[in-house]
Scaffold this motif. Structure first.
Motif, PDB file in Angstrom:
ATOM      1  N   MET A  80       0.907   2.754   0.409  1.00 28.83           N
ATOM      2  CA  MET A  80       1.371   2.263  -1.107  1.00 28.83           C
ATOM      3  C   MET A  80       2.152   1.365  -1.101  1.00 28.83           C
ATOM      4  SD  MET A  80       1.027   5.234  -3.746  1.00 28.83           S
ATOM      5  CE  MET A  80       0.243   6.676  -2.950  1.00 28.83           C
ATOM      6  N   MET A  81       3.422   1.430  -0.417  1.00 33.15           N
ATOM      7  CA  MET A  81       4.404   0.686  -0.738  1.00 33.15           C
ATOM      8  C   MET A  81       4.024  -0.748  -0.133  1.00 33.15           C
ATOM      9  SD  MET A  81       7.750   2.893   1.123  1.00 33.15           S
ATOM     10  CE  MET A  81       8.164   4.448   0.386  1.00 33.15           C
ATOM     11  N   LEU A  82       3.609  -0.739   0.854  1.00 33.51           N
ATOM     12  CA  LEU A  82       3.040  -2.160   1.369  1.00 33.51           C
ATOM     13  C   LEU A  82       1.911  -2.784   0.370  1.00 33.51           C
ATOM     14  CD1 LEU A  82       2.983  -3.954   4.034  1.00 33.51           C
ATOM     15  CD2 LEU A  82       0.896  -2.988   4.624  1.00 33.51           C
ATOM     16  N   PHE A  83       0.953  -2.021  -0.322  1.00 35.86           N
ATOM     17  CA  PHE A  83       0.422  -2.681  -1.401  1.00 35.86           C
ATOM     18  C   PHE A  83       1.003  -3.126  -2.355  1.00 35.86           C
ATOM     19  CE2 PHE A  83      -2.560  -2.128  -4.965  1.00 35.86           C
ATOM     20  CZ  PHE A  83      -3.695  -2.762  -4.268  1.00 35.86           C
ATOM     21  N   ILE A  84       1.967  -2.369  -2.971  1.00 38.31           N
ATOM     22  CA  ILE A  84       2.559  -2.698  -4.178  1.00 38.31           C
ATOM     23  C   ILE A  84       3.602  -3.891  -3.912  1.00 38.31           C
ATOM     24  CG2 ILE A  84       4.473  -2.142  -5.772  1.00 38.31           C
ATOM     25  CD1 ILE A  84       3.482   0.620  -5.363  1.00 38.31           C
ATOM     26  N   LEU A  85       4.210  -4.028  -2.534  1.00 38.43           N
ATOM     27  CA  LEU A  85       4.912  -5.053  -1.980  1.00 38.43           C
ATOM     28  C   LEU A  85       4.078  -6.365  -1.874  1.00 38.43           C
ATOM     29  CD1 LEU A  85       7.681  -5.562  -0.834  1.00 38.43           C
ATOM     30  CD2 LEU A  85       6.938  -5.413   1.376  1.00 38.43           C
ATOM     31  N   LEU A  86       3.030  -6.185  -1.421  1.00 40.24           N
ATOM     32  CA  LEU A  86       2.270  -7.630  -1.126  1.00 40.24           C
ATOM     33  C   LEU A  86       1.242  -8.009  -2.586  1.00 40.24           C
ATOM     34  CD1 LEU A  86       0.775  -6.910   2.222  1.00 40.24           C
ATOM     35  CD2 LEU A  86       2.696  -8.242   1.613  1.00 40.24           C
ATOM     36  N   VAL A  87       0.672  -6.997  -3.217  1.00 37.29           N
ATOM     37  CA  VAL A  87      -0.177  -7.325  -4.242  1.00 37.29           C
ATOM     38  C   VAL A  87       0.640  -7.997  -5.391  1.00 37.29           C
ATOM     39  CG1 VAL A  87      -1.974  -6.635  -5.633  1.00 37.29           C
ATOM     40  CG2 VAL A  87      -1.805  -6.006  -3.398  1.00 37.29           C
ATOM     41  N   PHE A  88       1.592  -6.885  -5.905  1.00 36.94           N
ATOM     42  CA  PHE A  88       2.454  -7.131  -7.005  1.00 36.94           C
ATOM     43  C   PHE A  88       3.677  -8.077  -6.645  1.00 36.94           C
ATOM     44  CE2 PHE A  88       0.168  -3.412  -7.799  1.00 36.94           C
ATOM     45  CZ  PHE A  88      -0.669  -3.579  -8.844  1.00 36.94           C
ATOM     46  N   SER A  89       4.083  -8.290  -5.317  1.00 36.43           N
ATOM     47  CA  SER A  89       5.309  -9.027  -5.082  1.00 36.43           C
ATOM     48  C   SER A  89       6.493  -8.662  -5.897  1.00 36.43           C
ATOM     49  CB  SER A  89       4.899 -10.551  -4.949  1.00 36.43           C
ATOM     50  OG  SER A  89       4.246 -10.790  -6.085  1.00 36.43           O
ATOM     51  N   THR A  90       6.758  -7.243  -5.795  1.00 38.54           N
ATOM     52  CA  THR A  90       7.951  -6.830  -6.813  1.00 38.54           C
ATOM     53  C   THR A  90       9.315  -6.855  -5.996  1.00 38.54           C
ATOM     54  OG1 THR A  90       7.206  -4.803  -5.749  1.00 38.54           O
ATOM     55  CG2 THR A  90       6.252  -5.143  -8.161  1.00 38.54           C
ATOM     56  N   GLY A  91       9.248  -7.182  -4.656  1.00 38.37           N
ATOM     57  CA  GLY A  91      10.441  -6.948  -4.020  1.00 38.37           C
ATOM     58  C   GLY A  91      10.425  -5.433  -3.423  1.00 38.37           C
ATOM     59  N   SER A  92      11.309  -5.300  -2.301  1.00 39.68           N
ATOM     60  CA  SER A  92      10.986  -3.944  -1.693  1.00 39.68           C
ATOM     61  C   SER A  92      11.779  -2.712  -2.525  1.00 39.68           C
ATOM     62  CB  SER A  92      11.796  -4.243  -0.318  1.00 39.68           C
ATOM     63  OG  SER A  92      13.117  -4.675  -0.551  1.00 39.68           O
ATOM     64  N   TYR A  93      12.620  -2.977  -3.302  1.00 35.62           N
ATOM     65  CA  TYR A  93      13.129  -1.881  -4.086  1.00 35.62           C
ATOM     66  C   TYR A  93      12.111  -1.333  -4.983  1.00 35.62           C
ATOM     67  CZ  TYR A  93      15.906   0.626  -7.445  1.00 35.62           C
ATOM     68  OH  TYR A  93      16.315   1.584  -8.376  1.00 35.62           O
ATOM     69  N   TRP A  94      11.361  -2.106  -5.681  1.00 37.13           N
ATOM     70  CA  TRP A  94      10.523  -1.508  -6.714  1.00 37.13           C
ATOM     71  C   TRP A  94       9.366  -1.094  -5.795  1.00 37.13           C
ATOM     72  CZ3 TRP A  94      11.623   0.331 -10.928  1.00 37.13           C
ATOM     73  CH2 TRP A  94      12.800   0.161 -11.615  1.00 37.13           C
ATOM     74  N   ALA A  95       8.802  -1.728  -4.607  1.00 33.95           N
ATOM     75  CA  ALA A  95       7.757  -1.164  -4.093  1.00 33.95           C
ATOM     76  C   ALA A  95       8.013   0.201  -3.525  1.00 33.95           C
ATOM     77  CB  ALA A  95       7.599  -2.197  -2.779  1.00 33.95           C
ATOM     78  N   VAL A  96       9.183   0.610  -3.096  1.00 36.44           N
ATOM     79  CA  VAL A  96       9.658   1.820  -2.451  1.00 36.44           C
ATOM     80  C   VAL A  96       9.623   2.654  -3.736  1.00 36.44           C
ATOM     81  CG1 VAL A  96      11.482   3.238  -1.807  1.00 36.44           C
ATOM     82  CG2 VAL A  96      10.886   0.960  -0.551  1.00 36.44           C
ATOM     83  N   VAL A  97      10.357   2.360  -4.762  1.00 38.93           N
ATOM     84  CA  VAL A  97      10.426   3.405  -5.996  1.00 38.93           C
ATOM     85  C   VAL A  97       9.112   3.548  -6.512  1.00 38.93           C
ATOM     86  CG1 VAL A  97      11.297   3.424  -8.489  1.00 38.93           C
ATOM     87  CG2 VAL A  97      12.860   2.681  -6.559  1.00 38.93           C
ATOM     88  N   SER A  98       8.313   2.667  -6.698  1.00 44.06           N
ATOM     89  CA  SER A  98       6.980   2.872  -7.508  1.00 44.06           C
ATOM     90  C   SER A  98       5.889   3.709  -6.494  1.00 44.06           C
ATOM     91  CB  SER A  98       6.682   1.635  -8.283  1.00 44.06           C
ATOM     92  OG  SER A  98       6.529   0.609  -7.277  1.00 44.06           O
ATOM     93  N   ALA A  99       5.884   3.333  -5.210  1.00 40.10           N
ATOM     94  CA  ALA A  99       5.250   4.057  -4.524  1.00 40.10           C
ATOM     95  C   ALA A  99       5.473   5.550  -4.502  1.00 40.10           C
ATOM     96  CB  ALA A  99       5.019   3.439  -3.085  1.00 40.10           C
ATOM     97  N   LEU A 100       6.704   5.762  -4.341  1.00 40.37           N
ATOM     98  CA  LEU A 100       7.095   7.159  -4.105  1.00 40.37           C
ATOM     99  C   LEU A 100       7.033   7.809  -5.695  1.00 40.37           C
ATOM    100  CD1 LEU A 100      10.584   6.868  -2.356  1.00 40.37           C
ATOM    101  CD2 LEU A 100       8.419   8.043  -1.535  1.00 40.37           C
ATOM    102  N   ALA A 101       7.191   7.116  -6.795  1.00 38.75           N
ATOM    103  CA  ALA A 101       6.821   7.860  -7.918  1.00 38.75           C
ATOM    104  C   ALA A 101       5.550   8.152  -8.118  1.00 38.75           C
ATOM    105  CB  ALA A 101       7.491   7.007  -9.181  1.00 38.75           C
ATOM    106  N   VAL A 102       4.640   7.368  -7.992  1.00 37.14           N
ATOM    107  CA  VAL A 102       3.177   7.626  -8.181  1.00 37.14           C
ATOM    108  C   VAL A 102       2.810   8.847  -7.053  1.00 37.14           C
ATOM    109  CG1 VAL A 102       0.792   6.757  -7.848  1.00 37.14           C
ATOM    110  CG2 VAL A 102       2.636   5.210  -8.736  1.00 37.14           C
ATOM    111  N   TYR A 103       3.344   8.730  -5.936  1.00 33.41           N
ATOM    112  CA  TYR A 103       2.791   9.544  -4.932  1.00 33.41           C
ATOM    113  C   TYR A 103       3.229  11.069  -5.292  1.00 33.41           C
ATOM    114  CZ  TYR A 103       2.129  11.982  -0.589  1.00 33.41           C
ATOM    115  OH  TYR A 103       2.014  12.791   0.414  1.00 33.41           O
TER     116      TYR A 103
END
Lengths: 309, 215
Positions: A128-151
C-alpha cells in the motif's frame, strides 16, 4: 484454564524438589547460552589477515560520546513518532467510520464496506505504501502515514464491529424503546460500550502501527531505522553496524514496551472496575455468550496483530 | 492490464518465492511457537521466565529490524548465509511468539470449571487434557492461528525490501520498468496477495462462527 494446577495433584516434596532441580538446570543452560553468545560477540575475529576488535570493544562504541550522533538519532525518533501519531489519529477516525458503515442496517452500505475492509486488510501495508508513493506521488512521509492509517483503520473498524456485535441485544432494544433513533442508539448507547470493551485491542493495534512505521525504511522515509542503520552506519563506517543496531533495538523496545504496558493497564482497569453494566451476569441471552465472543475476538485480534509487519 | 499478462511468468515466479517464504517461515514459526508455548505453561520456573522474556522482546521489535539483523548484522558477525535463508529465519523467529500466544490464548479460554469437572469425575492428567481441555482449546486456537498465517503472508512482502525476489520485489521492479502502467502492475501484485489472504480470512471467520462453544 487460568489455574492449570487443577490438572495436577498437589505436588509432594519429591515432585517439588524435582521441579526445583529442573528449574535450576534449565536456568543454568539458558544463562550458559547467553554467556556463550556474549563471549562469541566479544571475541576478536580474524578476517583476511587483520584482527577485528570484539563487538564490545571500546573502539566500536566511541561514537556514542558524540552529541551530534544523538542529534541524528533523535531526529529519527521524532520522524517515527510523528508518522505514528498522525497515522494513529487518522486510523482511529477511519476505524470508527468503518465500524459504523459495516454494522449499518442497509445492505447496500454494509456489503461494499465489507469488501473494502477485506481488500485493505488482505494487502501488505508495504504494498500500500508503494502504491500511494508511486501512484499519488505524495512523497514518502504521506505514503507511510496514509497507508498505515487506511490499513490500521480497517483493522480497528473490525475490532469495533466485533465489540458492537458482542453487546447484549438488550442494550439496543432499551435505547430504541426509550424513543431514541437508530443512529442515536448506536452512537450514544452501543458505541461507547463497544469502544471501552475493545480499548485494549485498539491500543495494541496502535503498538503495531508504531512498529510498522519502520517499513518507512524500505520506501525511503527517514525514520529511526533509516537514520541509524542506513545513514549513520554508512557515515561512520561498517564497524559501528552492530553497536548502532543494539541502540536502535533498545530504543524501539522502550517505546513499544511503554505502549504495551499502557495497553495492559487499560485491560486491567476494564476487567476490574467498570462493572454495573450487568454484562458479566447477563451472559447467555444469545446462543453465544458475549464473553465467549469477546474472547474469540480478542484472540484473533491478538493474532492479527502479528500483521505488524 | 496488458503489462500484467505480458509479465505473468515473472509474477508467478515471485508468487512462488512468496509461497516458499510462507511455507518455510510458517513451519519454523510453528516449531518455535509450540516450543515457547510449552515452556510458558511448564512447571519449571526458569523456562517460563525465558519464554516470557522471549515473547515480549520479539513481539515489541519491528519486523524490519529483525530483517536488518538477519540480513546485515548476522553476515557481519560471521554467519555466511544467502538472503533467502536470512528471510526464512527472520520470518520464522518473528512469527513464533504470535503462534505461541495464539496457542496459549486457546488454552486459557477453556474455563477452569471444565478441568475441575474432568478431575472430579476421576480423569487423570492425560485424560482430562486429551479428552476435555484440548478438544475445546483446539477450536479456539485454529482461527487465531489462521490469522497468524494471514499476517505472515503479508509480512513476507518485507523480504522484498531485503534482496529476496518475491512478489513485492517483482512488483517494484516491474513498476520501475513500466512507469506508465504502475496502477495495473501493483493491483496485479495485490491480487496475488489477496488470493491467499482473503480465502484464509473467510475460512477463519467461518470456523470462528461454527466453532464458537456454547456454554
Amino acid at each position: 484454564m487460568t489455574g492449570s494446577s487443577v490438572l495436577f495433584d498437589a505436588p509432594g516434596p519429591k515432585a517439588r524438589r524435582n521441579s526445583l532441580i529442573t528449574s535450576i538446570v534449565g536456568g543454568a543452560l539458558i544463562v550458559a547460552g547467553v554467556v556463550w553468545m556474549a563471549m562469541t560477540l566479544a571475541a576478536p575475529r580474524e578476517s583476511g589477515g587483520i584482527t577485528l576488535p570484539g563487538m564490545f570493544d571500546e573502539s566500536r562504541w566511541d561514537i556514542f560520546a558524540d552529541p551530534e550522533l544523538w542529534g541524528f538519532i533523535w531526529n529519527g525518533v521524532i520522524g517515527t513518532l510523528r508518522a505514528a501519531a498522525v497515522a494513529a489519529v487518522f486510523a482511529l477516525i477511519l476505524g470508527v467510520v468503518f465500524s459504523l458503515l459495516r454494522s449499518s442496517r442497509l445492505k447496500w452500505v454494509r456489503y461494499p464496506t465489507a469488501v473494502v475492509i477485506e481488500f485493505f486488510r488482505g494487502m501488505p501495508v508495504l504494498l500500500m505504501m508503494l502504491f500511494i508513493l508511486l501512484v499519488f506521488s505524495t512523497g514518502s512521509y504521506w505514503a507511510v502515514v496514509s497507508a498505515l492509517a487506511v490499513y490500521n483503520g480497517a483493522l480497528i473498524g473490525e475490532a469495533l464491529r466485533a465489540g458492537l456485535a458482542a453487546l447484549p441485544r438488550g442494550q439496543r432494544e432499551a435505547g430504541l424503546s426509550l424513543g431514541m433513533r437508530e443512529l442515536q442508539t448506536k452512537l450514544l448507547i452501543e458505541f461507547p460500550q463497544a469502544f471501552r470493551q475493545m480499548l485494549p485491542i485498539i491500543v495494541a493495534q496502535l503498538v503495531v502501527l508504531l512498529k510498522d512505521t519502520s517499513l518507512g525504511y524500505i520506501v525511503g522515509y527517514p525514520e529511526l531505522l533509516r537514520a541509524t542503520m542506513n545513514n549513520l552506519s554508512s557515515y561512520y563506517g561498517n564497524r559501528y553496524l552492530f553497536p548502532l543496531f543494539v541502540v536502535t533495538f533498545l530504543i524501539y523496545l522502550t517505546m513499544n514496551l511503554l505502549l504495551s504496558w499502557l495497553a495492559r493497564s487499560l485491560a486491567r482497569r476494564r476487567n476490574s472496575g467498570g462493572g454495573g453494566r450487568g454484562r458479566r451476569n447477563a451472559g447467555g441471552d444469545a446462543d453465544v455468550s458475549p464473553d465467549q465472543a469477546i474472547l474469540v475476538a480478542e484472540a484473533s485480534a491478538a493474532a492479527r496483530r502479528s500483521t505488524s509487519t | 492490464m496488458d503489462v500484467v499478462i505480458d509479465n505473468l511468468p515473472l509474477y508467478l515466479q515471485g508468487f512462488g518465492v512468496t509461497l516458499l517464504l510462507l511455507a518455510v517461515g510458517g513451519v519454523g514459526a510453528l516449531v518455535i511457537g509450540v516450543l515457547i508455548a510449552t515452556m510458558r505453561i511448564a512447571p519449571v520456573a526458569s523456562l517460563r521466565w525465558f519464554a516470557t522474556v522471549y515473547t515480549e522482546i520479539i513481539r515489541n521489535t519491528p519486523l524490519t529490524l529483525v530483517f536488518i539483523f538477519c540480513a546485515f548484522v548476522l553476515p557481519y558477525l560471521g554467519a555466511d548465509i544467502p538472503y533467502l535463508v536470512s528471510a526464512f529465519i527472520a520470518l520464522g523467529v518473528y512469527t513464533s511468539p504470535f503462534v505461541a500466544e495464539a496457542l496459549r490464548s486457546g488454552i486459557n479460554g477453556v474455563p477452569v470449571g471444565q478441568a475441575e469437572a474432568a478431575r472430579s469425575i476421576g480423569l487423570g492428567f492425560g485424560q482430562s487434557v486429551s479428552l476435555v481441555i484440548f478438544p475445546q482449546a483446539f477450536r479456539m486456537t485454529i482461527p487465531p492461528l489462521i490469522n497468524v498465517f494471514i499476517a505472515l503472508t503479508k509480512n513476507t512482502s518485507v523480504a522484498g525490501g531485503f534482496f529476496v525476489a518475491e512478489l513485492f520485489a517483482t512488483g517494484r521492479t516491474l513498476a520501475n520498468a513500466n512507469g506508465s502502467a504502475v496502477i495495473p502492475i501493483l493491483l496485479g501484485v495485490a491480487f496475488f496477495y489477496l488470493l491467499i489472504t482473503v480465502p484464509l480470512g473467510l475460512f477463519a471467520g467461518r470456523l470462528e462462527a461454527k466453532w464458537a462453544v456454547a456454554r
